[in-house]
Motif scaffolding. Structure first.
Motif, PDB file in Angstrom:
ATOM      1  N   ASP A  83      -0.869  46.839  30.556  1.00  0.00           N
ATOM      2  CA  ASP A  83       0.149  46.116  31.319  1.00  0.00           C
ATOM      3  C   ASP A  83       0.002  46.304  32.829  1.00  0.00           C
ATOM      4  N   HIS A  85      -2.834  47.704  34.519  1.00  0.00           N
ATOM      5  CA  HIS A  85      -4.181  47.573  35.093  1.00  0.00           C
ATOM      6  C   HIS A  85      -5.017  46.490  34.422  1.00  0.00           C
ATOM      7  N   HIS A  86      -4.433  45.788  33.432  1.00  0.00           N
ATOM      8  CA  HIS A  86      -5.007  44.564  32.865  1.00  0.00           C
ATOM      9  C   HIS A  86      -6.349  44.782  32.158  1.00  0.00           C
ATOM     10  N   LYS A  87      -6.577  45.973  31.652  1.00  0.00           N
ATOM     11  CA  LYS A  87      -7.808  46.280  30.934  1.00  0.00           C
ATOM     12  C   LYS A  87      -7.479  47.094  29.688  1.00  0.00           C
ATOM     13  N   ARG A 218       4.636  44.686  35.524  1.00  0.00           N
ATOM     14  CA  ARG A 218       3.227  44.386  35.758  1.00  0.00           C
ATOM     15  C   ARG A 218       2.894  44.389  37.235  1.00  0.00           C
ATOM     16  N   GLU A 220       0.416  42.921  40.058  1.00  0.00           N
ATOM     17  CA  GLU A 220      -0.517  41.801  40.277  1.00  0.00           C
ATOM     18  C   GLU A 220      -1.803  42.306  40.893  1.00  0.00           C
TER      19      GLU A 220
END
Length: 220
Positions: A83, A85-87, A218, A220
């Motif tokens: 959520d 760091h999107h990885k 989250r 961005e």
């Protein structure tokens, strides 16, 4: 703990130099957290087996409750990383600690009598305390890195882990001191088992019914 190399620095509006972290450094830090939690699961599972084998079901319940909390915490770590760091965290091997004496494999629960209880209770609580102290120090070191990198949301998350461990240490010390005052009298050890069993059985069931994974904001 292996060192994470520091990257470039910048100066904020107050003239204070701040080190920036790159994506790889953040991933490595989260992998280190994940590895520690993996080891914690193994530790508390063995601790539950340790006290169960000794017939001390109150202490066993404490370890089972902590094991369940560690499961939820590890799951939250993974979800948070996605959520925030999107990885996805890479899967890595984890060298688990060994708590239970290897020679116990030669015995059964029928071989346990009260003569060995004080020795092994003292030993088990000492290892429990040392594990949590080491974990606290580990988390505190990561907090320092996150603060230096200016990763304040991640810092607050790990700082909360530190506070949880501090509470755990206080609980262990209370047990340790109360039993130490009796000289680890075997009757005193057996006397507290029923109360601890009922208390942590209820906490376990309540926690299990309320477990949820919070939704972080989250970035961005």
């Amino acid at each position: 703990m292996s060192e994470i190399p520091m990257k470039e620095e910048e100066t904020n509006k107050n003239g204070i130099r701040k080190t920036k972290a790159d994506t790889q450094q953040i991933e490595e830090l989260y992998c280190m957290l994940d590895s520690r939690m993996c080891k914690a699961l193994a530790f508390h599972e063995q601790l539950a087996d340790y006290f169960c084998f000794l017939g001390l079901h109150g202490f066993k319940r404490i370890a089972e409750y902590q094991y369940m909390k560690e499961c939820a915490g590890k799951r939250k770590l993974h979800k948070r990383y996605i959520d925030m760091h999107h990885k996805v965290l890479p899967v890595k091997e984890c060298d688990v600690p060994i708590l239970i004496p290897r020679d116990w494999s030669r015995y059964t629960t029928h071989d346990i009598d009260d003569s060995v209880i004080p020795k092994f209770v003292r030993m088990g609580l000492k290892q429990y305390y040392e594990w949590e102290k080491e974990t606290k120090h580990f988390y505190e070191e990561l907090c320092e890195k996150l603060m230096a990198w200016g990763m304040y949301a991640d810092y607050e998350y790990v700082k909360e882990l530190v506070l949880h461990v501090e509470k755990e240490i206080k609980k262990i010390m209370h047990l340790y001191e109360s039993l130490n005052s009796t000289g680890y009298d075997v009757n005193a050890i057996h006397t507290i088992q029923e109360k601890l069993h009922d208390k942590y059985k209820q906490k376990y069931e309540e926690r299990l019914s309320l477990i949820h994974i919070s939704e972080p904001t989250r970035q961005e």
